[in-house]
Enzyme design. Structure first.
Site, mmCIF file in Angstrom:
data_model
loop_
_atom_site.group_PDB
_atom_site.id
_atom_site.type_symbol
_atom_site.label_atom_id
_atom_site.label_comp_id
_atom_site.label_asym_id
_atom_site.label_seq_id
_atom_site.Cartn_x
_atom_site.Cartn_y
_atom_site.Cartn_z
ATOM 1 N N LYS A 121 -5.531 38.681 -38.911
ATOM 2 C CA LYS A 121 -4.321 38.938 -38.121
ATOM 3 C C LYS A 121 -4.267 38.036 -36.894
ATOM 4 O O LYS A 121 -3.234 37.431 -36.595
ATOM 5 C CB LYS A 121 -4.259 40.398 -37.689
ATOM 6 C CG LYS A 121 -2.924 40.785 -37.064
ATOM 7 C CD LYS A 121 -3.031 41.980 -36.153
ATOM 8 C CE LYS A 121 -3.534 41.581 -34.788
ATOM 9 N NZ LYS A 121 -3.466 42.660 -33.786
ATOM 10 N N ASP A 139 0.146 44.370 -37.842
ATOM 11 C CA ASP A 139 -0.636 45.264 -36.986
ATOM 12 C C ASP A 139 -0.312 46.697 -37.356
ATOM 13 O O ASP A 139 0.385 46.966 -38.348
ATOM 14 C CB ASP A 139 -0.360 44.974 -35.504
ATOM 15 C CG ASP A 139 1.018 45.449 -35.060
ATOM 16 O OD1 ASP A 139 1.856 45.818 -35.928
ATOM 17 O OD2 ASP A 139 1.265 45.477 -33.844
#
Length: 217
Positions: A121, A139
């Site tokens: 991420k 997220d």
């Protein structure tokens, strides 16, 4: 609505609500963004933005940060949580950037993911926001909302990322992931909406009466 119709509505509505979503983490270049995203793990962006100015006062470049003892870095980043791990990662990745990449953050997803403390991420955020490479960092906000809007089965963030990339045009990814984050924080938070409260949830599923349980990332 079909899944494609739901995706189209989400894209249109979020563009109306957040036509120019700012990057929530304060930064000046790819390196400062990389460190800020690393610090944001299990920490709010607001807190990170309070901590990073103190960190940059200590050292602004990878070359400078590589020379700072880990305990000194830890004293500053401790409010972000996971202080020992994050401080060690910042010092080590700075050392690697200085020694192997001439002090520059590489514009390469695989190389970024090899840096200490940098997960998929984090690497995608840097690729998207610093280098403009189409990416869809997922997220907890995006994972939760994608489930509530039935855009994914949501078994894990990797699956959610794949599903969203299939649904939305590549040209929208870099902006859309920010738009979803802002909407999740302001209107469809974990406690503020259960799938039956916010505007998008009620528009997509007007007949939904029961709270929707979402799978954690």
């Amino acid at each position: 609505m079909t899944k494609a119709e739901r995706a189209a509505y989400v894209l249109q509505r979020l563009e109306q609500l957040y036509p120019h979503p700012p990057i929530p983490l304060d930064h000046t270049d790819a390196y400062s963004l990389l460190v800020a995203v690393l610090l944001s793990a299990q920490c709010t962006d607001a807190r990170v933005n309070l901590v990073t100015p103190k960190l940059w006062a200590l050292a602004k470049t990878p070359e400078q940060m590589a020379q700072v003892p880990v305990p000194e870095i830890e004293k500053i980043v401790k409010p972000c949580g996971l202080g020992p791990q994050k401080a060690k990662a910042i010092q080590k990745l700075s050392e690697i950037l200085a020694e192997k990449f001439g002090g520059q953050v590489p514009a390469d997803l695989e190389l970024l993911e090899q840096l200490p403390g940098v997960g998929h991420k984090t690497a995608q955020v840097v690729m998207a926001q610093s280098f403009g490479v189409p990416s869809f960092p997922v997220d907890t906000h995006i994972h939760r909302l994608a489930q509530r809007w039935k855009l994914t089965e949501g078994k894990n963030v990797a699956q959610t990322e794949r599903d969203l990339k299939r649904l939305f045009p590549t040209s929208s990814w870099n902006k859309l992931h920010l738009q979803i984050i802002y909407y999740g924080r302001e209107h469809c938070s974990a406690r503020g909406c259960d799938g039956t409260v916010c505007e998008i949830c009620t528009t997509l599923f007007p007949e939904r009466k029961r709270a929707l349980k979402t799978r954690k990332a």
